[in-house]
Write a protein that holds these residues in place. Structure first.
Motif, mmCIF file in Angstrom:
data_model
loop_
_atom_site.group_PDB
_atom_site.id
_atom_site.type_symbol
_atom_site.label_atom_id
_atom_site.label_comp_id
_atom_site.label_asym_id
_atom_site.label_seq_id
_atom_site.Cartn_x
_atom_site.Cartn_y
_atom_site.Cartn_z
ATOM 1 N N THR A 28 -0.234 2.822 12.169
ATOM 2 C CA THR A 28 0.588 2.392 12.853
ATOM 3 C C THR A 28 2.525 2.595 12.505
ATOM 4 N N ASP A 29 3.017 2.054 13.569
ATOM 5 C CA ASP A 29 4.440 2.596 13.230
ATOM 6 C C ASP A 29 4.567 1.011 12.201
ATOM 7 N N GLN A 30 4.615 0.405 12.714
ATOM 8 C CA GLN A 30 4.445 -1.001 11.579
ATOM 9 C C GLN A 30 3.774 -1.088 9.769
ATOM 10 N N MET A 31 3.302 0.310 9.669
ATOM 11 C CA MET A 31 3.426 0.400 7.890
ATOM 12 C C MET A 31 1.578 -0.192 7.846
ATOM 13 N N SER A 32 0.743 0.563 8.539
ATOM 14 C CA SER A 32 -0.635 -0.578 8.403
ATOM 15 C C SER A 32 -1.479 0.116 8.717
ATOM 16 N N TYR A 33 -3.195 0.286 8.041
ATOM 17 C CA TYR A 33 -4.030 0.779 9.023
ATOM 18 C C TYR A 33 -5.224 -0.648 9.480
ATOM 19 N N THR A 34 -6.277 0.176 10.412
ATOM 20 C CA THR A 34 -6.679 -1.378 10.887
ATOM 21 C C THR A 34 -7.579 -1.481 10.454
ATOM 22 N N THR A 35 -8.497 -0.097 9.372
ATOM 23 C CA THR A 35 -9.142 -0.618 8.953
ATOM 24 C C THR A 35 -8.908 -1.294 7.371
ATOM 25 N N LYS A 36 -9.654 -2.139 6.929
ATOM 26 C CA LYS A 36 -9.140 -2.445 5.381
ATOM 27 C C LYS A 36 -10.279 -2.516 4.275
ATOM 28 N N ALA A 37 -11.924 -2.022 4.721
ATOM 29 C CA ALA A 37 -12.684 -1.543 3.785
ATOM 30 C C ALA A 37 -13.731 -0.763 4.224
ATOM 31 N N SER B 107 -7.552 1.480 -10.372
ATOM 32 C CA SER B 107 -7.076 1.791 -11.714
ATOM 33 C C SER B 107 -5.770 3.312 -11.506
ATOM 34 N N ASP B 108 -6.070 4.427 -10.724
ATOM 35 C CA ASP B 108 -5.662 5.269 -10.725
ATOM 36 C C ASP B 108 -4.655 5.276 -10.049
ATOM 37 N N MET B 109 -4.050 3.739 -8.210
ATOM 38 C CA MET B 109 -3.693 3.897 -7.576
ATOM 39 C C MET B 109 -2.165 4.046 -7.802
ATOM 40 N N ALA B 110 -2.142 3.442 -8.413
ATOM 41 C CA ALA B 110 -0.323 3.330 -8.996
ATOM 42 C C ALA B 110 0.509 4.280 -9.478
ATOM 43 N N GLY C 220 -20.742 0.663 -8.144
ATOM 44 C CA GLY C 220 -20.134 0.219 -9.248
ATOM 45 C C GLY C 220 -18.478 0.006 -9.567
ATOM 46 N N GLU C 221 -17.846 0.975 -9.528
ATOM 47 C CA GLU C 221 -16.552 1.102 -9.782
ATOM 48 C C GLU C 221 -15.966 0.887 -8.629
ATOM 49 N N ASP C 222 -14.456 0.629 -8.711
ATOM 50 C CA ASP C 222 -13.718 -0.375 -7.683
ATOM 51 C C ASP C 222 -12.808 0.993 -7.722
ATOM 52 N N TYR C 223 -12.899 1.382 -5.918
ATOM 53 C CA TYR C 223 -11.821 2.345 -5.904
ATOM 54 C C TYR C 223 -11.680 1.957 -4.591
ATOM 55 N N GLN C 224 -10.244 2.835 -4.240
ATOM 56 C CA GLN C 224 -9.064 2.414 -2.785
ATOM 57 C C GLN C 224 -8.379 3.437 -2.455
ATOM 58 N N PHE C 225 -8.336 3.439 -1.281
ATOM 59 C CA PHE C 225 -7.493 4.089 0.171
ATOM 60 C C PHE C 225 -5.804 3.495 -0.087
ATOM 61 N N PHE C 226 -5.434 4.536 0.457
ATOM 62 C CA PHE C 226 -3.957 3.738 0.396
ATOM 63 C C PHE C 226 -3.519 4.923 1.054
ATOM 64 N N CYS C 227 -1.787 4.564 1.937
ATOM 65 C CA CYS C 227 -0.767 5.707 1.630
ATOM 66 C C CYS C 227 -0.228 5.558 0.701
ATOM 67 N N SER C 228 0.387 7.284 0.266
ATOM 68 C CA SER C 228 0.827 7.560 -0.805
ATOM 69 C C SER C 228 2.675 7.872 -0.744
ATOM 70 N N PHE C 229 3.549 7.910 1.301
ATOM 71 C CA PHE C 229 4.385 7.628 1.618
ATOM 72 C C PHE C 229 5.017 6.474 0.758
ATOM 73 N N PRO C 230 5.983 6.735 -0.115
ATOM 74 C CA PRO C 230 6.991 5.692 -0.793
ATOM 75 C C PRO C 230 6.671 3.939 -0.193
ATOM 76 N N GLY C 231 6.126 3.907 -0.889
ATOM 77 C CA GLY C 231 6.806 1.942 -0.412
ATOM 78 C C GLY C 231 5.693 1.599 -0.144
ATOM 79 N N HIS C 232 4.788 2.491 0.991
ATOM 80 C CA HIS C 232 3.711 2.520 1.919
ATOM 81 C C HIS C 232 2.315 1.255 1.480
ATOM 82 N N SER C 233 2.242 2.104 -0.251
ATOM 83 C CA SER C 233 0.861 0.886 -0.359
ATOM 84 C C SER C 233 0.681 0.025 -0.901
#
Length: 149
Positions: free
Chosen positions: A30-39, A74-77, A125-138
């Motif tokens: 959305t334009d409110q900087m959110s995903y509808t899905t969290k997991a 661990s790679d997201m940042a 067993g590994e920890d994975y993340q999905f995220f938006c890479s637009f600056p500041g969005h993650s």
């Protein structure tokens, strides 16, 4: 009162993992900087997995663009830091970044994109993340991905 209940219900549902039995999932942004899905839970029985990202907002991608990026937590940042210098034309992702497992292109309001990736790239067993890479969005636009069953 009813409006508050509806909002509370939607927020509660968004926090539940999506089990994608059909080896695909649709994620809205959305334009409110959110995903509808969290997991997202991905079945080990899937050979490939497809994510369809839709931007339900109206703002253009250079103002409020979103993508869907998958990596180890661990790679997201590092990915987001390196992506800032890559710029909007490169989806805010460093070219050929080996830490990125899968990603969509950066989209603006009213657009959609999808990505299909090989599930064998994920390890139980590994920890994975999905995220938006637009600056500041993650910081707000992220969620967990788990390999299950």
């Amino acid at each position: 009162m009813i409006r508050k209940l509806i909002v509370a219900s939607v927020l509660a549902a968004a926090s539940l993992p999506v089990l994608a039995a059909e080896c695909e999932v649709e994620v809205h942004s959305t334009d409110q900087m959110s995903y509808t899905t969290k997991a997202i839970d991905i079945s080990k029985s899937c050979k490939t997995f497809t994510v369809k990202l839709t931007h339900d907002g109206k703002l253009p991608k250079n103002v409020m663009g979103h993508n869907w990026v998958l990596s180890k937590t661990s790679d997201m940042a590092g990915i987001t830091t390196d992506g800032m210098s890559a710029g909007v034309d490169n989806n805010y992702l460093k070219a050929d970044d080996a830490r990125v497992i899968a990603h969509t292109k950066l989209i603006g309001g009213g657009e959609s994109d999808s990505v299909t990736f090989d599930v064998s790239k994920l390890q139980a067993g590994e920890d994975y993340q999905f995220f938006c890479s637009f600056p500041g969005h993650s910081s707000m636009m992220k969620g967990a991905v788990k390999l299950v069953d």
